[in-house]
Design a protein around this motif. Sequence first.
Motif, PDB file in Angstrom:
ATOM      1  N   UNK A 127       0.873  -1.250  -0.100  1.00  0.00           N
ATOM      2  CA  UNK A 127      -0.053  -0.008   0.041  1.00  0.00           C
ATOM      3  C   UNK A 127       0.926   1.430  -0.034  1.00  0.00           C
ATOM      4  N   UNK A 128       2.220   1.125   0.342  1.00  0.00           N
ATOM      5  CA  UNK A 128       2.946   2.165   0.235  1.00  0.00           C
ATOM      6  C   UNK A 128       2.897   3.255   1.218  1.00  0.00           C
ATOM      7  N   UNK A 129       2.541   2.933   2.458  1.00  0.00           N
ATOM      8  CA  UNK A 129       2.309   3.505   3.505  1.00  0.00           C
ATOM      9  C   UNK A 129       3.127   3.051   4.908  1.00  0.00           C
ATOM     10  N   UNK A 130       3.663   3.931   5.713  1.00  0.00           N
ATOM     11  CA  UNK A 130       4.150   3.494   6.801  1.00  0.00           C
ATOM     12  C   UNK A 130       3.348   3.850   8.164  1.00  0.00           C
ATOM     13  N   UNK A 131       3.114   3.245   9.109  1.00  0.00           N
ATOM     14  CA  UNK A 131       2.228   3.699  10.248  1.00  0.00           C
ATOM     15  C   UNK A 131       3.180   3.603  11.543  1.00  0.00           C
ATOM     16  N   UNK A 132       3.072   4.509  12.283  1.00  0.00           N
ATOM     17  CA  UNK A 132       3.710   4.527  13.420  1.00  0.00           C
ATOM     18  C   UNK A 132       2.866   4.676  14.924  1.00  0.00           C
ATOM     19  N   UNK A 133       2.697   3.825  15.757  1.00  0.00           N
ATOM     20  CA  UNK A 133       1.830   3.618  16.861  1.00  0.00           C
ATOM     21  C   UNK A 133       2.247   3.580  18.264  1.00  0.00           C
ATOM     22  N   UNK A 134       2.094   4.575  19.168  1.00  0.00           N
ATOM     23  CA  UNK A 134       2.641   4.330  20.659  1.00  0.00           C
ATOM     24  C   UNK A 134       1.405   3.406  21.270  1.00  0.00           C
ATOM     25  N   UNK A 135       2.111   2.408  21.967  1.00  0.00           N
ATOM     26  CA  UNK A 135       1.224   1.304  22.686  1.00  0.00           C
ATOM     27  C   UNK A 135       0.624   1.798  23.948  1.00  0.00           C
ATOM     28  N   UNK A 136       1.347   2.943  24.451  1.00  0.00           N
ATOM     29  CA  UNK A 136       1.001   3.438  25.895  1.00  0.00           C
ATOM     30  C   UNK A 136      -0.131   4.450  25.645  1.00  0.00           C
ATOM     31  N   UNK A 137       0.109   5.721  24.815  1.00  0.00           N
ATOM     32  CA  UNK A 137      -0.654   6.843  24.677  1.00  0.00           C
ATOM     33  C   UNK A 137      -1.454   6.814  23.425  1.00  0.00           C
ATOM     34  N   UNK A 138      -1.266   5.618  22.538  1.00  0.00           N
ATOM     35  CA  UNK A 138      -2.075   5.491  21.442  1.00  0.00           C
ATOM     36  C   UNK A 138      -1.706   6.757  20.376  1.00  0.00           C
ATOM     37  N   UNK A 139      -0.581   7.577  20.374  1.00  0.00           N
ATOM     38  CA  UNK A 139      -0.426   8.420  19.617  1.00  0.00           C
ATOM     39  C   UNK A 139      -0.206   7.712  18.117  1.00  0.00           C
ATOM     40  N   UNK A 140      -0.700   8.159  16.932  1.00  0.00           N
ATOM     41  CA  UNK A 140      -0.569   7.445  15.773  1.00  0.00           C
ATOM     42  C   UNK A 140      -0.131   8.526  14.710  1.00  0.00           C
ATOM     43  N   UNK A 141       0.788   8.129  13.644  1.00  0.00           N
ATOM     44  CA  UNK A 141       0.821   8.758  12.675  1.00  0.00           C
ATOM     45  C   UNK A 141       1.191   7.982  11.279  1.00  0.00           C
TER      46      UNK A 141
END
Length: 89
Positions: free
Chosen positions: A38-52
């Motif tokens: 899909x040509x996308x990168x996803x970054x996620x915090x397991x603690x505060x649920x911040x995503x980008x």
Amino acid sequence: RKSSKKVEVKKAPKVSSVFTCPFCNHSKAVECRLDKIAMNGRITCRICAATWQMQINSLTEPIDVYHCWIDEAEKVNEDAGDEDDDYDP
């Protein structure tokens, strides 16, 4: 007849895909996943649920996505700080 030396194969260093969250400061809480189809990168915090997420190419590594996230967060914080400077009581 001389015996030949065994060729040692040097492994390339592995780039981490788990990082420290810039918002909650928990170490090893942010995980980066690259979807090359899909040509996308996803970054996620397991603690505060911040995503980008961002678009990637075939050469993008998880550290690239993390650094783009950090740069974008700094840019947003810098822009938010400029609005307060215009305040004149």
